[in-house]
Design a protein around this motif. Sequence first.
Motif, PDB file in Angstrom:
ATOM      1  N   LEU A 201       4.664   4.736  -6.554  1.00 29.41           N
ATOM      2  CA  LEU A 201       4.121   4.679  -7.906  1.00 29.41           C
ATOM      3  C   LEU A 201       3.299   5.921  -8.252  1.00 29.41           C
ATOM      4  CD1 LEU A 201       3.048   0.935  -8.197  1.00 29.41           C
ATOM      5  CD2 LEU A 201       4.978   2.070  -9.293  1.00 29.41           C
ATOM      6  N   LYS A 202       2.478   6.380  -7.319  1.00 23.02           N
ATOM      7  CA  LYS A 202       1.621   7.531  -7.605  1.00 23.02           C
ATOM      8  C   LYS A 202       2.428   8.794  -7.908  1.00 23.02           C
ATOM      9  CE  LYS A 202      -2.444   9.966  -5.862  1.00 23.02           C
ATOM     10  NZ  LYS A 202      -3.402  10.077  -4.728  1.00 23.02           N
ATOM     11  N   PRO A 203       3.444   9.161  -7.081  1.00 23.46           N
ATOM     12  CA  PRO A 203       4.260  10.337  -7.442  1.00 23.46           C
ATOM     13  C   PRO A 203       4.994  10.168  -8.766  1.00 23.46           C
ATOM     14  CG  PRO A 203       4.565   9.797  -5.136  1.00 23.46           C
ATOM     15  CD  PRO A 203       3.799   8.662  -5.744  1.00 23.46           C
TER      16      PRO A 203
ATOM     17  N   LEU B   5       4.017   8.453 -11.410  1.00 26.53           N
ATOM     18  CA  LEU B   5       3.073   8.558 -12.523  1.00 26.53           C
ATOM     19  C   LEU B   5       2.544   9.966 -12.705  1.00 26.53           C
ATOM     20  CD1 LEU B   5       1.070   5.244 -11.939  1.00 26.53           C
ATOM     21  CD2 LEU B   5       2.680   5.707 -13.794  1.00 26.53           C
ATOM     22  N   GLU B   6       2.454  10.731 -11.621  1.00 26.38           N
ATOM     23  CA  GLU B   6       1.845  12.058 -11.704  1.00 26.38           C
ATOM     24  C   GLU B   6       2.866  13.170 -11.924  1.00 26.38           C
ATOM     25  OE1 GLU B   6      -0.409  12.565  -8.185  1.00 26.38           O
ATOM     26  OE2 GLU B   6      -1.999  11.179  -8.788  1.00 26.38           O
TER      27      GLU B   6
ATOM     28  N   HIS C  37       0.840  -1.210   0.000  1.00 27.07           N
ATOM     29  CA  HIS C  37       0.000   0.000   0.000  1.00 27.07           C
ATOM     30  C   HIS C  37       0.868   1.249   0.000  1.00 27.07           C
ATOM     31  CE1 HIS C  37      -3.672  -2.311   0.568  1.00 27.07           C
ATOM     32  NE2 HIS C  37      -3.082  -2.978   1.565  1.00 27.07           N
TER      33      HIS C  37
ATOM     34  N   ASN D 225       2.291   1.731  -3.515  1.00 24.13           N
ATOM     35  CA  ASN D 225       1.314   2.294  -4.449  1.00 24.13           C
ATOM     36  C   ASN D 225       1.102   3.782  -4.220  1.00 24.13           C
ATOM     37  OD1 ASN D 225       0.900  -0.198  -5.674  1.00 24.13           O
ATOM     38  ND2 ASN D 225      -0.729  -0.757  -4.240  1.00 24.13           N
ATOM     39  N   SER D 226       1.006   4.183  -2.943  1.00 23.88           N
ATOM     40  CA  SER D 226       0.651   5.578  -2.641  1.00 23.88           C
ATOM     41  C   SER D 226       1.855   6.511  -2.605  1.00 23.88           C
ATOM     42  CB  SER D 226      -0.087   5.641  -1.290  1.00 23.88           C
ATOM     43  OG  SER D 226       0.749   5.140  -0.252  1.00 23.88           O
TER      44      SER D 226
END
Length: 531
Positions: A87-89, A91-92, A80, A83-84
Amino acid sequence: MVRFIFMKKKAEQVQEEHFRRSEYLLNQLPDIPLSSQLRVNEQMLRERFESCSDVVINKVTLAKGEYVLIVFMEGLVDTHVINSAVLKPLLEAHIYSEAEGEHENDLAQRGQLALASTQIVTKLSEVIQGVLNSSVAVLTDGHESAMLASVDGAKTRGVEEPASEAVIRGPREGFNESLRVNTSMIRRKIKSNALKTESMTIGDVTHTEVVICYIQGIAKESIVNEVRKRLKNIRTDSILESGYIEEFIDDAPYSLFPTIQNTERPDTVAASLLEGKVAIITDGTPFVLIVPFTFWTGIQSAEDYYNPSLYSSAVRFIRIIFIFISLFLPSLFVGIINFHSQMIPTSLVLNFAAARENSPFPTVIETMLMEVLFEGLREAGIRLPKQIGSAVSIVGALVIGQAAVQAGIVSAPIVIVVAGTGIASFTIARLNLSHPLRMLRFVLLIFAGTLGLYGIALVTMAILLHITALRSFGVPYFSPLAPLIIPELKDAIWRSPEWKMYRRPLNTSSGHIRRPKGQKPGPAEEGNEPV
């Protein structure tokens, strides 16, 4: 004969070749630099982690069509958080800017990854070791570096009361198998930047993290350096528990008496550090090693310092008395009955003779049989489940003892002596100090059965000579009694009040030998009476 010698040499050569090959495979983490091509790095990592089903190597496609390689060990990390916070930073965020020359690894430096611990590495071995140490590795195309982010998510046992050192009064928390949880529990008790925690890795295969813990300015630098030296000299492939380290750094590996203390209690470690001692914390075990260790430390309990000094001193005297009972009672009984019966009242001798009238074995054999049986019942009680272990050991002792007496195999006085000895052995505060006493009890029995009290005196002299010659990291094992250090007797055989113990142990402390002198309790001064 010549053929046999030739075949033997050939077998030895083959065995040596297998050993070298296996040693190479175990230690092959060469310092290969990472490639600027992502596919090359991916290929090297997949080769290294071949047949490792718990290793996840995923290639993630970013918004601009670029690729990022994510490598982590499933079960050791928190998915978790990956992912948060990873991966999220990725991708964004704007991954690469030609004007600024930034790339994915710059995210850690710019703080765009919501993680407390990140580092940039440039070698393949560093990436592999980071993944094995509960980190996630992020590799990008076109850059000869990788980012390691610590996302430890391994399941660990909660903080519980230590089973081996239960107390009535005092903290109920004990160490667990997580290294960082254990160091944090010590930090909670000693809130000082002088508390140092030096980390090192031991074991060619297990790569176990070990931490040396001490208080700078209080611990002797010579003891700290000796601990560092002995730990660095350990050459082994595995460290699975602190007992492995204990055998490697022990001063007297063939001595029955322990020269290293082990404990599950953070308050015991904190108190020892404040005396100038050094703690060795091993990842994967709740038992922390403390050095140096003396004989008189073995009779001290953590609860002694939470109760009034008079009561604690009385309990210590009781422990010392029961240590003598545990060690000498069976041998004294055998020696006096067989060789020196004139030392006890005649009526008692007649009672013993009547009780042993139908016994087919000599007294020393009877005692030895019952001692072995008692040790077996004790071991069975430990290995069985807790719900039935104590019941089986107690019932077994009662039933077997009573049946043995009624069958005429042993006499009733022998059962009483062995039972009293077993009860006395449970009063020893440190479990590792009870082990040599249990073994020496059989040696004393043999000498008492052959030489009587003279044999007991001979073994006792040998024991005293041995423990007075022992040293634990340079500290005399029998100090402060031998050599005699009168000020330190305040916390050896008895315990003085806290406001009197304002000197740290001379053998372990350096620099700050004197604590702030405590204020003697007494009636309120004039003008300060309570309203």
